[in-house]
Design a protein around this motif. Structure first.
Motif, short mmCIF file in Angstrom:
data_model
loop_
_atom_site.label_atom_id
_atom_site.label_comp_id
_atom_site.label_asym_id
_atom_site.label_seq_id
_atom_site.Cartn_x
_atom_site.Cartn_y
_atom_site.Cartn_z
N THR A 102 0.81 -1.22 0.00
CA THR A 102 0.00 0.00 0.00
C THR A 102 0.85 1.27 0.00
OG1 THR A 102 -0.23 -0.40 2.37
CG2 THR A 102 -2.12 -0.98 0.98
N THR A 103 2.11 1.16 0.36
CA THR A 103 3.03 2.31 0.28
C THR A 103 4.35 1.85 -0.31
OG1 THR A 103 2.10 3.58 2.12
CG2 THR A 103 4.40 3.97 1.63
N ALA A 104 4.92 2.69 -1.18
CA ALA A 104 6.23 2.36 -1.74
C ALA A 104 7.05 3.63 -1.96
CB ALA A 104 6.08 1.60 -3.06
N LEU A 105 8.35 3.45 -1.88
CA LEU A 105 9.31 4.50 -2.21
C LEU A 105 9.82 4.17 -3.61
CD1 LEU A 105 11.15 6.91 -1.59
CD2 LEU A 105 12.66 5.36 -0.36
N VAL A 106 9.51 5.04 -4.57
CA VAL A 106 9.54 4.66 -5.99
C VAL A 106 10.47 5.57 -6.80
CG1 VAL A 106 8.06 4.34 -8.02
CG2 VAL A 106 7.13 3.91 -5.74
N PHE A 107 11.32 4.95 -7.60
CA PHE A 107 12.11 5.70 -8.59
C PHE A 107 11.24 6.00 -9.81
CE2 PHE A 107 16.90 5.99 -8.71
CZ PHE A 107 17.13 5.76 -7.37
N GLY A 108 11.29 7.25 -10.31
CA GLY A 108 10.79 7.55 -11.65
C GLY A 108 11.94 7.39 -12.63
N LEU A 160 -3.50 6.74 -2.63
CA LEU A 160 -2.45 5.91 -2.01
C LEU A 160 -1.39 6.79 -1.36
CD1 LEU A 160 -1.91 3.43 -4.98
CD2 LEU A 160 -3.38 3.10 -2.98
N ARG A 161 -0.78 6.28 -0.28
CA ARG A 161 0.36 6.98 0.32
C ARG A 161 1.62 6.51 -0.42
NH1 ARG A 161 1.21 10.52 4.00
NH2 ARG A 161 -0.75 10.43 5.14
N MET A 162 2.16 7.37 -1.26
CA MET A 162 3.28 6.99 -2.13
C MET A 162 4.35 8.08 -2.12
SD MET A 162 3.02 4.11 -3.83
CE MET A 162 1.78 2.85 -3.54
N ILE A 163 5.58 7.64 -2.37
CA ILE A 163 6.72 8.55 -2.44
C ILE A 163 7.44 8.31 -3.76
CG2 ILE A 163 8.78 9.38 -1.24
CD1 ILE A 163 7.85 7.71 1.21
N CYS A 164 7.74 9.37 -4.48
CA CYS A 164 8.43 9.20 -5.77
C CYS A 164 9.31 10.41 -6.05
CB CYS A 164 7.37 9.04 -6.88
SG CYS A 164 8.01 8.64 -8.52
N GLY A 165 10.21 10.25 -6.99
CA GLY A 165 11.04 11.38 -7.40
C GLY A 165 11.63 11.16 -8.78
N LYS A 166 11.98 12.28 -9.39
CA LYS A 166 12.65 12.27 -10.68
C LYS A 166 14.12 11.88 -10.51
CE LYS A 166 15.21 15.49 -12.80
NZ LYS A 166 15.88 14.90 -13.95
N VAL A 167 14.60 10.97 -11.32
CA VAL A 167 16.01 10.60 -11.27
C VAL A 167 16.86 11.80 -11.67
CG1 VAL A 167 17.79 9.21 -12.40
CG2 VAL A 167 15.65 8.14 -11.70
N MET A 168 17.93 12.02 -10.89
CA MET A 168 18.93 13.02 -11.25
C MET A 168 20.13 12.24 -11.78
SD MET A 168 18.48 15.40 -7.82
CE MET A 168 19.33 16.89 -8.38
N MET A 169 20.55 12.54 -12.99
CA MET A 169 21.60 11.71 -13.62
C MET A 169 22.24 12.54 -14.73
SD MET A 169 21.14 7.83 -15.03
CE MET A 169 19.62 7.91 -15.93
N ASP A 170 23.46 13.04 -14.49
CA ASP A 170 24.05 13.94 -15.49
C ASP A 170 25.33 13.40 -16.13
OD1 ASP A 170 25.72 14.28 -13.31
OD2 ASP A 170 25.70 16.48 -13.38
N ARG A 171 25.60 12.10 -15.95
CA ARG A 171 26.75 11.52 -16.66
C ARG A 171 26.68 9.98 -16.66
NH1 ARG A 171 32.06 11.81 -12.69
NH2 ARG A 171 30.97 11.36 -10.75
N HIS A 172 27.53 9.39 -17.51
CA HIS A 172 27.65 7.92 -17.57
C HIS A 172 26.33 7.22 -17.85
CE1 HIS A 172 31.41 8.64 -14.93
NE2 HIS A 172 31.75 8.59 -16.21
N ALA A 173 25.55 7.83 -18.73
CA ALA A 173 24.29 7.21 -19.18
C ALA A 173 24.08 7.69 -20.62
CB ALA A 173 23.14 7.63 -18.28
N PRO A 174 23.21 7.02 -21.38
CA PRO A 174 22.99 7.48 -22.77
C PRO A 174 22.51 8.94 -22.80
CG PRO A 174 21.82 5.43 -22.34
CD PRO A 174 22.41 5.86 -21.04
#
Ligand code: GUN
Ligand code: ZN
Length: 436
Positions: A132-138, A157-171
């Motif tokens: 019923t609750t999750a800590l979620v990567f976007g 729903l009680r949910m936690i999410c966030g935008k990935v921060m990623m500025d190198r070593h990925a396409p």
């Protein structure tokens, strides 16, 4: 006329403390013939039915649960919704698995409509499994987080999410910049954080995919807004750990990379934390940070065995995570079953009451949500599940022979999966019913 008060007459068990702190006997409450009473979205009474039925039988709509057990909704402290479509991808360990499967899949989430479709599939799967609750990567795209929160809000729903921060070593199609990741995260925080039952997590993917500048920006966001979470990965795979020490030679250890950027607090959750030294456990404890133990993922990606004993010795808070799609199941029951095996491989035992704690109240504590969710205490939100003793022929056959609550719980956790979840309730409303 239906009553606004509803009650469930059933066997009921819930966790009230960590067995490592109070001993097993004091860590749970069990009512063999109990009553759980809910008004609107909150639990208003819990106890033996012979005490509560005289009070509520005329005031409440009462549901009798036969051959089942009520407990709190499960709390998944680490999962990636954009990886729903790559669960069960063959053959790689972490870094190749990211490059070959994960990054291409996450590339699709610039498209909000697509993201919403996957968010709906993902949430249906969580609820089918009693989470019923999750800590979620976007993903790196802010649209992915809008889609997730919109879908979660629709079910309250009680949910936690966030935008990935990623500025190198990925396409190229998946990287942001320190500035754009700060601006996009800020926009999402202003839109969603603490809206209804939703919370925002500042989400740098892991140290190798962020520059020091970006980690600094993540730390600034945490300073600027109250009650934000910080969600990232830590010390999962040996190659990853070596990479981190070559990228951040001035840091004492992996955790120190995050520490130097002010990312450790009692709302910081680090997934995995397998290959940690004593200094790192100590610092996690000192800052009130938590680890998400993700056994199916750690086995599937060949990452290693989580040291629950070390976390307990250092009094580091631990929750359980599925880590789908590195993890192989949405089911917290299956995840518990694999956690048991991880602990067995180290010559220790994981009691079913510790597992109950880790998958409910322990997760809630890791997320500082224990006053809202995680058990069935009066005044908390009515997020709960009904587990079915007769979910499968084997489960019925095995449980018919069970003589104790320990045994019943352990068998449910070892043989159980989505079929075991008869119903899931969130804020007092049924959000999943297996049979209709
Ligand atoms: N480390 C960095 N990104 C990821 C991810 O998506 N999954 C897992 N399991 N570990 C990671
Ligand atoms: Zn993960």
């Amino acid at each position: 006329m239906t009553n606004s008060i509803k009650a469930w007459h059933s066997a009921i068990v819930h966790s009230i403390a960590d067995p490592a702190e109070v001993g097993i006997e004091k860590s749970y409450q069990y009512f063999a013939d109990g009553l759980l009473v809910v008004e609107d979205d909150k639990i208003i009474a819990l106890g033996e039915s012979h005490e509560l039925l005289p009070i509520y039988q005329d005031k409440a709509d009462i549901t009798r649960v036969e051959n089942g057990l009520i407990t709190a909704g499960f709390v998944d402290t680490h999962i990636h919704y954009p990886q729903t479509g790559i669960i069960g991808s063959y053959g790689e360990q972490l870094l190749d698995w990211l490059n070959n499967y994960t990054f291409p899949a996450e590339g699709e989430f610039h498209d909000k409509e697509y993201a919403r479709k996957i968010a709906d599939v993902f949430l249906a799967e969580l609820l089918r499994n009693g989470t019923t609750t999750a800590l979620v990567f976007g993903t790196v795209h802010k649209e992915s987080v809008d889609a997730f929160f919109e879908a979660s809000e629709a079910h309250n729903l009680r949910m936690i999410c966030g935008k990935v921060m990623m500025d190198r070593h990925a396409p190229e199609f998946l990287v942001d910049t320190p500035e754009s990741s700060y601006a996009d995260s800020k926009e999402l925080i202003e839109k969603w954080h603490e809206k209804g039952r939703l919370h925002y997590a500042v989400t740098p993917r892991f140290a190798p995919t962020s520059t020091a500048d970006q980690l600094t920006k993540a730390g600034e966001l945490l300073q600027e807004f109250d009650n934000l979470y910080m969600h990232t990965h830590l010390s999962e795979n040996h190659q990853e750990c070596e990479w981190v020490s070559s990228l951040f030679p001035e840091s004492k250890n992996y955790l120190d990379v995050y520490d130097q950027h002010n990312l450790l607090s009692d709302r910081s959750i680090f997934a995995h934390g397998i290959h940690l030294c004593d200094d790192e456990y100590h610092r996690l404890h000192e800052t009130g940070s938590s680890i998400a133990f993700c056994p199916t993922s750690n086995l599937f990606l060949g990452s290693g065995l989580f040291r629950l004993d070390k976390a307990e010795q250092h009094k580091v808070k631990v929750g359980l995570g599925t880590d789908v799609g590195g993890g192989t199941s949405f089911s917290m029951l299956q995840t518990i079953s694999e956690a048991y095996k991880v602990i067995q491989l180290q010559g220790e035992k994981l009691s079913p009451f510790k597992s109950l704690y880790l998958s409910t109240l322990g997760g809630a504590k890791a997320l500082r949500l224990e006053n809202q969710i995680g058990n069935l205490a009066v005044g908390t939100e009515a997020d709960f599940v009904i587990l079915d003793y007769h979910a499968t022929p084997l489960l019925k056959f095995r449980l018919d022979q069970s003589k104790t609550l320990d045994e019943t719980l352990f068998v449910l956790m070892t043989l159980g999966d989505d079929r075991t979840i008869a119903k899931t309730y969130s804020a007092g409303k049924c959000v999943h019913s297996r049979d209709n």
